[in-house]
Design a protein around this motif. Structure first.
Motif, PDB file in Angstrom:
ATOM      1  N   SER A  71      12.089  49.424 -80.026  1.00 54.52           N
ATOM      2  CA  SER A  71      13.457  49.000 -80.300  1.00 54.52           C
ATOM      3  C   SER A  71      14.372  49.323 -79.121  1.00 54.52           C
ATOM      4  N   TRP A  91       7.654  52.535 -82.529  1.00 54.08           N
ATOM      5  CA  TRP A  91       8.672  51.556 -82.890  1.00 54.08           C
ATOM      6  C   TRP A  91      10.027  51.927 -82.329  1.00 54.08           C
ATOM      7  N   TRP A 107      19.505  55.531 -85.968  1.00 54.56           N
ATOM      8  CA  TRP A 107      18.676  55.068 -84.868  1.00 54.56           C
ATOM      9  C   TRP A 107      19.078  55.754 -83.560  1.00 54.56           C
ATOM     10  N   VAL A 146      10.385  43.146 -75.866  1.00 50.44           N
ATOM     11  CA  VAL A 146       9.558  43.737 -76.921  1.00 50.44           C
ATOM     12  C   VAL A 146       8.095  43.360 -76.711  1.00 50.44           C
TER      13      VAL A 146
END
Ligand SMILES: Nc1ncnc2c1ncn2[C@@H]1O[C@H](COP(=O)(O)OP(=O)(O)OP(=O)(O)O)[C@@H](O)[C@H]1O
Ligand SMILES: [Mg+2]
Lengths: 233, 621
Positions: free
Chosen positions: B195, B191, B168, B80
């Motif tokens: 992710s 984002w 998602w 990340v």
């Protein structure tokens, strides 16, 4: 409620839009007319923050949305139905709707899949079909339904009648009238004057990236020279 | 019977770890379209971190599995961090940039790992309670292997559920097809991508962590695993997790049984399978045709410009300076200059296939190495003289390019790039594993120039002459009808084929040409060093070439020369330092982020028109 003030746009070195200004009032349907390559889609993409503009401003509900990323513009309640539909072909109808889903908004109608299936009965029968296995007209409906899932208060519709059977075009006109009834503002890009006439309050004509005419549809009807000059017949 | 079953189960167990890495790579690629070399580093970090946490946490079942989970999640967090600080900036950059940038990360992580954990291999403990073996048909099967065999499908199921049964997952699948549209529907792509990176790197970390009881954590894990992971992902279909699973099992079994039959060439087998799969199904077993990804294209390439009068004078001045140098320079400088010349040719040949050819080659070291090994083997087994050796070099490399190119031109985009990379890995593994012929790790020694060229100065002139002539010929080819057709094909495949040019055979020929010139560079290299080692064929060497091209910028013919010179000098300076990788990687990352058009492109912006011919922009065809 939606105002475009003197925007320009470039693809590389080529200037595509030059000083484009017009507005769409609440609950109003405005047709953006022009020939192939006139700049209709580019105007919409600029409004959605997908193409950047160095001049002018775009405001939505009195707030500037130029320079905002697309997803923020959408979250403010401006929906966008692209040309060529851009359905997610690998995803089913229900999943396509899921992608469009946003929170409820106080100033706009709230849509659920069931409510949308009433508006588009064809879709109800193919909930689990992948988007890639649908006809052009069905995809167009799904594309609109998907955008409505975001509960927009204004919507940009890019050539919804393109490449679709006449029966479906009629249904599309009916849909737009329904949306208008629900209180949505609609900006509709079209080459098909006949279709635009059915649903729009006002018309804006673009040609080579500039606005050439603004007025009511009725005035346009009465001015065949304008029509012939800027629109393919 | 029992023996074969045992072998089969071993294959399945190694397939699990491979699957975890490959699926992570595939997921990240599917959404971000980044070919992430650093994925192997995530795997390595997983193993090292698991080692650290196993020692920190209380011993026992909970401590062991706790360590594995913490290590994987931590790798996810590192992923990340990298996504936010680096990858986010390069999503829209050309593949070359992305690849080189991720390789910069590889270098940085290698040195960080060296610094934190040291150079020694670190052996992890056995998994508590799973240290023994179970007898199946009389053969002992490690209990831990059985666990891994279950873990693979379990992770496959979990990932499948995540992608198909959650919002998602739906958003990620949508973004795989059309990012721009997903964004216009109100989804914050940033984002989403972050992710995805988290999930992908966590999987790689997990793959490394669970490998710890089977394999000591070491500093070579990163590049070793990435080659295999690429093969798996390409066979399975990029972006397809079930495909990655299938291909992992295939490769796992191939290794398990291949080692019984041809222990020297297990990787070659993998390559052959991959080549066959790609010829039959160009998008891998379960992949989908590589639809043009929307909302992700870069600016169109500018046309090439011929030299202006001023730059012609500069070229002559440079040639004169190079000719005169030996008069004033010492041997040390001459050796460095020879190196620079050799790598200039290497970079120019790579640029030829990538720029005008429009074919991304991630494995150019293959041809450099084939040239070098071709000459070295000819000397070792046939005892040929230097001239013959220098003739053998381009022939060997050209033949290699003929074979690899035949497969490569059938593919496009990332698949092409991956296949070129795999081809290089194959040549490397042959050189490395086929000890009897190539000397393996010990390389081939004693390849010295002929008497007349043994003086450093003589060899320098020889190098200068060959490199100069080669670069001149390449330039002529680019401006010959063949070069025009090639560039036209790069810009519009359909149109070129419509006017009756057979693009595939053009590109195949381009492969052979680039192979021949890289082979000349390889031949010159082996005689200048007197020896050759498998390292010259490794990913790192291919990436060196890519960095040179990147430094110079892909859109000019001078670019690779500028790039090779600055790269070789920088390398010469930096590699003398401890922890040079971190410095070097840092420089790469800095350049990728600051000057994405390369040094030559950057210079073109600030240099006067008499040198660059800016006026021509857009007019010249
Ligand atoms: N991605 C692009 N790159 C370069 N030029 C483009 C691009 N997209 C559109 N153009 C050019 O911009 C101009 C306006 O295009 P736009 O798509 O806005 O037209 P349009 O009015 O929507 O036409 P149509 O009715 O055919 O959809 C055209 O001349 C087109 O060629
Ligand atoms: Mg359009």
């Amino acid at each position: 409620m939606l105002e475009v003030q003197g925007i320009n746009a470039f693809y590389g070195q080529a200037k595509i839009l030059d000083d484009v200004s017009f507005s769409v009032g609440a609950g109003e349907v405005v047709a953006l007319l022009g020939r192939n390559g006139a700049g209709k889609s580019t105007t919409m993409k600029t409004m959605m923050g997908m193409v950047s503009s160095t001049k002018g401003d775009v405001t939505f509900n009195g707030e500037t949305i130029k320079k905002l990323p697309s997803h923020v513009i959408c979250q403010k309640g401006l929906g966008y139905v692209p040309e060529e539909r851009r359905i997610f072909t690998e995803l089913t109808v229900m999943e396509n709707l899921e992608v469009g889903k946003q929170d409820k908004r106080p100033d706009a109608p709230f849509w659920t899949p069931d409510k949308l299936f009433k508006l588009f009965p064809n879709l109800a029968e193919m909930r689990n079909r992948p988007g890639g296995q649908m006809s052009g007209g069905e995809q167009q409906m799904l594309s609109i339904a998907r955008t409505l899932m975001g509960n927009p208060s204004a919507i940009l519709l890019d050539e919804p009648s393109e490449g679709i059977a006449p029966v479906i075009v009629e249904q599309m006109a009916f849909t737009i009238m329904e949306l208008k009834k629900e209180g949505l503002a609609v900006l509709l890009s079209e080459q098909n004057l006949h279709f635009a006439k059915l649903v729009s309050d006002r018309a804006v004509i673009v040609e080579k990236g500039s606005i050439r005419y603004q007025g009511t549809v009725k005035e346009l009807e009465e001015n065949p020279e304008i029509r012939d000059a800027y629109l393919a017949v | 019977m029992g023996f074969y079953l045992a072998q089969f189960l071993t294959g399945l167990a190694s397939a699990s770890s491979l699957f975890l890495v490959a699926s992570g790579l595939s997921i990240i690629f599917g959404v971000t379209r980044i070919v992430n070399f650093a994925h192997g580093s995530f795997f390595m970090l997983g193993a090292y971190l698991a080692y650290t946490f196993v020692n920190i946490l209380p011993h026992g079942v909970l401590g062991f599995w706790g360590a594995i989970i913490v290590a994987s999640l931590l790798v996810g967090v590192i992923g990340v961090f990298l996504e936010i600080t680096l990858f986010r900036r390069i999503y829209k950059a050309p593949e070359l940039f992305q690849l080189v940038a991720t390789f910069g990360v590889v270098l940085v992580i290698q040195d960080l790992a060296l610094w934190i954990w040291g150079a020694e291999d670190l052996f992890g403990p056995r998994a508590p309670g799973l240290g023994g073996a179970v007898r199946i048909l009389g053969e002992p099967i490690p209990q831990y292997d059985l666990l891994l065999i279950v873990l693979g499908p379990a992770v496959l199921l979990a990932v499948w559920l995540l992608f198909n049964k959650t919002r998602w997952g739906t958003l990620v699948r949508a973004a795989t097809q059309d990012r721009e549209m997903v964004s216009a529907l109100g989804v914050n792509q940033s984002w989403l991508f972050t992710s995805v990176f988290f999930v992908g790197s966590t999987l790689a970390g997990l793959g490394g962590a669970i490998q710890l009881p089977r394999e000591a954590a070491n500093l070579l894990m990163d590049l070793n695993v990435i080659g295999e992971a690429f093969v798996v992902v390409v066979i399975g279909g990029m972006g397809s997790v079930p495909g990655a699973f299938l291909a992992s099992v295939l490769i796992g079994e191939l290794n398990a049984f291949g080692i019984l039959i041809f222990p020297e060439i297990t990787l070659v087998l993998a390559f052959l399978v991959m080549a066959v799969v790609l010829v039959v199904r160009p998008w891998g077993l379960l992949g989908k045709p590589d639809a043009v990804l929307r909302g992700a294209d870069g600016p169109p390439e500018q046309p090439l410009k011929p030299f202006t009068a001023t730059s012609k004078y500069l070229v002559w001045a440079l040639a004169a300076a190079l000719l005169a140098t030996p008069a004033i320079a010492d041997e040390f400088v001459l050796v460095l200059l020879s190196d620079i010349l050799i790598f200039t040719l290497f970079a120019v040949s790579l640029h030829f296939i990538m720029g005008p050819g429009g074919l991304v080659s991630f494995g150019h070291a293959a041809y450099f190495g084939l040239g070098a090994y071709g000459a070295a083997l000819a000397v070792k087994y046939l005892g040929v003289d230097m001239i013959s050796g220098l003739v053998v070099a381009p022939i060997a490399a050209g033949l290699g390019a003929l074979v690899f190119g035949w497969f490569c031109v059938r593919l496009s985009g990332v698949y092409l790039a991956m296949l070129t990379l795999a081809a290089a890995q194959i040549t490397w593994s042959v050189a490395f594993q086929w000890q009897d012929v190539t000397g393996g790790d010990d390389g081939i020694l004693g390849i010295w120039p002929a008497e007349w060229a043994s003086e450093k100065m003589a060899y320098y002139y020889l190098t200068l002459a060959l490199v100069g002539a080669s670069v001149y010929v390449i330039r002529r080819i680019v401006y010959a009808p063949f070069g025009y057709a090639l560039r036209a094909g790069r810009d519009s495949q359909l149109r070129v084929e419509a006017i009756g040019i057979n693009l595939k055979s053009q590109q195949w020929m381009a492969f052979v040409i680039t192979g021949i010139f890289a082979g000349i560079a390889g031949g010159l290299y082996v005689y200048s060093k007197g020896s050759i080692f498998p390292d010259e064929l490794h990913i790192a060497r291919s990436v060196d070439g890519l960095i040179m091209v990147l430094l110079g910028g892909i859109q000019s013919l001078i670019g690779p020369i500028v790039g090779a010179v600055s790269f070789t000098m920088l390398e010469d300076l930096v590699t003398r330092l401890d922890y040079w990788r971190i410095i070097f990687g840092g420089v790469i990352l800095f350049i990728v982020v600051i000057a994405p058009e390369g040094l030559a492109g950057f210079a073109r912006k600030i240099l006067p028109e008499s040198l660059t011919g800016k006026k021509n922009e857009g007019v010249q065809i």
